[in-house]
Motif scaffolding. Structure first.
Motif, PDB file in Angstrom:
ATOM      1  N   SER A 302       0.839  -1.187   0.000  1.00 60.88           N
ATOM      2  CA  SER A 302       0.000   0.000   0.000  1.00 60.88           C
ATOM      3  C   SER A 302       0.880   1.244   0.000  1.00 60.88           C
ATOM      4  O   SER A 302       2.061   1.184   0.348  1.00 60.88           O
ATOM      5  CB  SER A 302      -0.893   0.002   1.239  1.00 60.88           C
ATOM      6  OG  SER A 302      -0.110   0.225   2.407  1.00 60.88           O
ATOM      7  N   PRO A 303       0.312   2.397  -0.383  1.00 58.78           N
ATOM      8  CA  PRO A 303       1.101   3.637  -0.291  1.00 58.78           C
ATOM      9  C   PRO A 303       1.654   3.893   1.103  1.00 58.78           C
ATOM     10  O   PRO A 303       2.779   4.361   1.255  1.00 58.78           O
ATOM     11  CB  PRO A 303       0.092   4.715  -0.710  1.00 58.78           C
ATOM     12  CG  PRO A 303      -0.886   4.004  -1.599  1.00 58.78           C
ATOM     13  CD  PRO A 303      -1.012   2.630  -1.022  1.00 58.78           C
ATOM     14  N   ARG A 304       0.868   3.603   2.138  1.00 57.38           N
ATOM     15  CA  ARG A 304       1.342   3.833   3.506  1.00 57.38           C
ATOM     16  C   ARG A 304       2.504   2.915   3.852  1.00 57.38           C
ATOM     17  O   ARG A 304       3.477   3.331   4.497  1.00 57.38           O
ATOM     18  CB  ARG A 304       0.193   3.651   4.490  1.00 57.38           C
ATOM     19  CG  ARG A 304      -0.823   4.787   4.443  1.00 57.38           C
ATOM     20  CD  ARG A 304      -1.901   4.639   5.489  1.00 57.38           C
ATOM     21  NE  ARG A 304      -2.785   5.805   5.497  1.00 57.38           N
ATOM     22  CZ  ARG A 304      -3.825   5.963   4.681  1.00 57.38           C
ATOM     23  NH1 ARG A 304      -4.105   5.013   3.784  1.00 57.38           N
ATOM     24  NH2 ARG A 304      -4.572   7.057   4.744  1.00 57.38           N
ATOM     25  N   ASP A 305       2.431   1.648   3.425  1.00 61.62           N
ATOM     26  CA  ASP A 305       3.542   0.721   3.685  1.00 61.62           C
ATOM     27  C   ASP A 305       4.784   1.148   2.905  1.00 61.62           C
ATOM     28  O   ASP A 305       5.914   1.001   3.379  1.00 61.62           O
ATOM     29  CB  ASP A 305       3.149  -0.709   3.316  1.00 61.62           C
ATOM     30  CG  ASP A 305       2.144  -1.303   4.294  1.00 61.62           C
ATOM     31  OD1 ASP A 305       2.019  -0.763   5.413  1.00 61.62           O
ATOM     32  OD2 ASP A 305       1.482  -2.297   3.933  1.00 61.62           O
ATOM     33  N   HIS A 306       4.570   1.662   1.699  1.00 59.70           N
ATOM     34  CA  HIS A 306       5.693   2.169   0.899  1.00 59.70           C
ATOM     35  C   HIS A 306       6.370   3.323   1.620  1.00 59.70           C
ATOM     36  O   HIS A 306       7.602   3.386   1.708  1.00 59.70           O
ATOM     37  CB  HIS A 306       5.176   2.627  -0.460  1.00 59.70           C
ATOM     38  CG  HIS A 306       6.203   3.316  -1.312  1.00 59.70           C
ATOM     39  ND1 HIS A 306       7.191   2.641  -1.993  1.00 59.70           N
ATOM     40  CD2 HIS A 306       6.393   4.641  -1.577  1.00 59.70           C
ATOM     41  CE1 HIS A 306       7.940   3.507  -2.639  1.00 59.70           C
ATOM     42  NE2 HIS A 306       7.480   4.733  -2.416  1.00 59.70           N
ATOM     43  N   ARG A 307       5.576   4.249   2.160  1.00 58.13           N
ATOM     44  CA  ARG A 307       6.148   5.367   2.894  1.00 58.13           C
ATOM     45  C   ARG A 307       6.898   4.886   4.124  1.00 58.13           C
ATOM     46  O   ARG A 307       7.987   5.382   4.445  1.00 58.13           O
ATOM     47  CB  ARG A 307       5.044   6.338   3.301  1.00 58.13           C
ATOM     48  CG  ARG A 307       5.596   7.636   3.896  1.00 58.13           C
ATOM     49  CD  ARG A 307       4.657   8.227   4.928  1.00 58.13           C
ATOM     50  NE  ARG A 307       3.357   8.531   4.389  1.00 58.13           N
ATOM     51  CZ  ARG A 307       3.069   9.639   3.689  1.00 58.13           C
ATOM     52  NH1 ARG A 307       4.016  10.512   3.440  1.00 58.13           N
ATOM     53  NH2 ARG A 307       1.854   9.845   3.253  1.00 58.13           N
ATOM     54  N   SER A 308       6.365   3.893   4.834  1.00 62.15           N
ATOM     55  CA  SER A 308       7.027   3.362   6.019  1.00 62.15           C
ATOM     56  C   SER A 308       8.378   2.765   5.666  1.00 62.15           C
ATOM     57  O   SER A 308       9.351   2.930   6.399  1.00 62.15           O
ATOM     58  CB  SER A 308       6.153   2.299   6.683  1.00 62.15           C
ATOM     59  OG  SER A 308       4.938   2.862   7.145  1.00 62.15           O
ATOM     60  N   ALA A 309       8.450   2.087   4.516  1.00 60.31           N
ATOM     61  CA  ALA A 309       9.721   1.498   4.087  1.00 60.31           C
ATOM     62  C   ALA A 309      10.753   2.576   3.789  1.00 60.31           C
ATOM     63  O   ALA A 309      11.943   2.418   4.070  1.00 60.31           O
ATOM     64  CB  ALA A 309       9.509   0.613   2.861  1.00 60.31           C
ATOM     65  N   LEU A 310      10.291   3.710   3.223  1.00 63.00           N
ATOM     66  CA  LEU A 310      11.216   4.802   2.913  1.00 63.00           C
ATOM     67  C   LEU A 310      11.778   5.438   4.164  1.00 63.00           C
ATOM     68  O   LEU A 310      12.923   5.890   4.177  1.00 63.00           O
ATOM     69  CB  LEU A 310      10.502   5.873   2.084  1.00 63.00           C
ATOM     70  CG  LEU A 310      10.112   5.507   0.662  1.00 63.00           C
ATOM     71  CD1 LEU A 310       9.334   6.648   0.019  1.00 63.00           C
ATOM     72  CD2 LEU A 310      11.333   5.178  -0.184  1.00 63.00           C
ATOM     73  N   SER A 311      10.980   5.481   5.228  1.00 61.12           N
ATOM     74  CA  SER A 311      11.424   6.146   6.446  1.00 61.12           C
ATOM     75  C   SER A 311      12.134   5.216   7.406  1.00 61.12           C
ATOM     76  O   SER A 311      12.661   5.653   8.425  1.00 61.12           O
ATOM     77  CB  SER A 311      10.223   6.776   7.167  1.00 61.12           C
ATOM     78  OG  SER A 311       9.288   5.781   7.530  1.00 61.12           O
TER      79      SER A 311
END
Length: 316
Positions: A302-311
Motif C-alpha cells: 500500500s502507499p502507507r507501507d511504501h512510505r514506512s519502508a522509505l522512512s
C-alpha cells in the motif's frame, strides 16, 4: 519534463555506500551485497567485471560501469583470479571463508585496499535499496554496461574521487547527490552514443506522433486522458496513435500513463507531510482508495507501507 528527464530524475541515493579501493594485483572481489544498482569507475589502472550471466567486461582508466543487481558478480585484476574477498550487504568484507577484513584493509575515510600505493584505484557507488532507483529505469538496463572514457567528457569522476575521502559536515549528502548526478550523466551518454541500444521510450521522443503524446502525459499526468483525447491533441487517429505508441514504447498509452502516475505517487510519498489523499489528487486518481488499489496491484504494498519502508533505517 520529458519522459527521459523524468525517468533520470528518479535516482535518489540515501546514505549510499561509497568506497575508494586501492589495489595491487593479484586481487579479486566477489560482490554479494544484493544491491539493485552499482557504479564502478576506474580512476587508475584496469579491472575486469564478471557477472555470472552477462559476459566479462574490461574496465580501463576513465571507464565507468553500471551493474544491475541483485545477483552477485566479481571485480578482479584478471577474470581468472579467484576471489580474495567477499563484499556483503552493508559493505562488510570478509575472506571467502568468512573472516572479517574490514579492519585489516582499512586505508582511511571511505578507502579500502591492500596497499596505499596500489596500481589500481576504483570508485564504487552503490544504491542499497530498490526504492532509491525507479523500477522502470532498472527494467531498461542490461545486467552490465560499460561507458568507455573516450565516449564522453565529464568532470564527475575526478570530482567524486576528490570528495569521497573527505570527512566534512554534510559529506554524505554531497556524495549521495554526486552519485545521482554521475548515474544520470553516464546513462545519458550511454543511451545517446552511436549505435546505442536505447530503450523504446527514449527513441520515441523523436517520433512526430508519439513524442508529443509522451510529453503531454508527462507534463499533465493528472489530466483525465483517453487515447482519443491524446490522438486529437497529436493530430493522429486513435488507432494510429495506439499502434505507434505501443510499437515504440512497448506498452499502450493508458498502461504507460498508469505506470507514470504510480511512479510519481511513489516519489511524492517521500515527503512525510504528503497525505495519500493529496497525492491521489496530484497524480489523477479520484480518491485515496483508487490510488491505494492501483499502487498495491503494481508495487505489491500500500502507499502507507511504501512510505514506512522509505522512512525505515537503512539496512546493513
Amino acid at each position: 519534463m520529458s519522459a527521459f528527464a523524468d525517468l533520470l530524475d528518479g535516482p535518489r541515493a540515501r546514505g549510499a555506500f561509497l568506497l575508494r579501493s586501492i589495489l595491487e594485483p593479484p586481487w579479486s572481489l566477489r560482490i554479494e551485497d544484493r544491491a539493485p544498482l552499482t557504479l564502478v569507475a576506474a580512476v587508475r589502472g584496469e579491472a575486469w567485471i564478471v557477472p555470472g550471466d552477462a559476459g566479462e567486461a574490461r574496465l580501463r582508466t576513465g571507464d565507468v560501469a553500471v551493474v544491475r543487481g541483485p545477483d552477485p558478480y566479481t571485480v578482479a585484476d584478471d577474470p581468472a583470479t579467484p576471489p580474495r574477498a567477499v563484499v556483503r550487504s552493508g559493505g562488510c568484507a570478509t575472506t571467502p571463508e568468512g573472516e572479517d577484513l574490514c579492519d585489516a584493509l582499512d586505508l582511511g575515510v571511505r578507502t579500502w585496499g591492500g596497499a596505499a600505493d596500489g596500481s589500481t584505484t576504483l570508485l564504487t557507488g552503490t544504491y542499497r535499496m530498490r526504492s532509491e532507483v525507479d523500477r522502470r529505469l532498472l527494467a531498461t538496463l542490461p545486467r552490465l554496461l560499460v561507458l568507455p572514457a573516450d565516449s564522453w567528457d565529464s568532470p564527475l569522476v575526478p570530482l567524486l574521487h576528490e570528495e569521497i575521502a573527505r570527512d566534512a559536515p554534510g559529506q554524505e549528502a554531497v556524495l549521495d547527490r554526486l552519485l545521482d548526478l554521475l548515474l544520470v550523466a553516464v546513462l545519458r551518454a550511454w543511451f545517446s552514443r552511436p549505435g546505442g541500444e536505447a530503450p523504446g521510450w527514449y527513441r520515441a521522443h523523436g517520433d512526430p506522433v508519439v513524442g508529443p503524446a509522451l510529453r503531454l502525459l508527462h507534463e499533465h499526468p493528472a489530466h483525465p486522458w483517453t487515447v482519443a483525447g491524446l490522438a486529437a491533441r497529436t493530430g493522429a487517429s486513435r488507432a494510429a496513435l495506439a499502434r505507434r505508441f505501443t510499437e515504440l514504447v512497448g506498452e499502450p498509452p493508458m498502461t504507460y500513463l498508469t505506470n507514470r502516475r504510480l511512479a510519481l505517487a511513489a516519489d511524492l510519498l517521500r515527503d512525510p507531510g504528503a497525505t495519500v489523499e493529496a497525492v491521489a489528487g496530484q497524480v489523477g486518481y479520484g480518491s485515496p482508495f483508487a490510488l491505494s488499489a492501483a499502487f498495491k496491484r503494481v508495487y505489491g504494498v500500500s502507499p502507507r507501507d511504501h512510505r514506512s519502508a522509505l522512512s525505515a533505517p537503512l539496512r546493513d
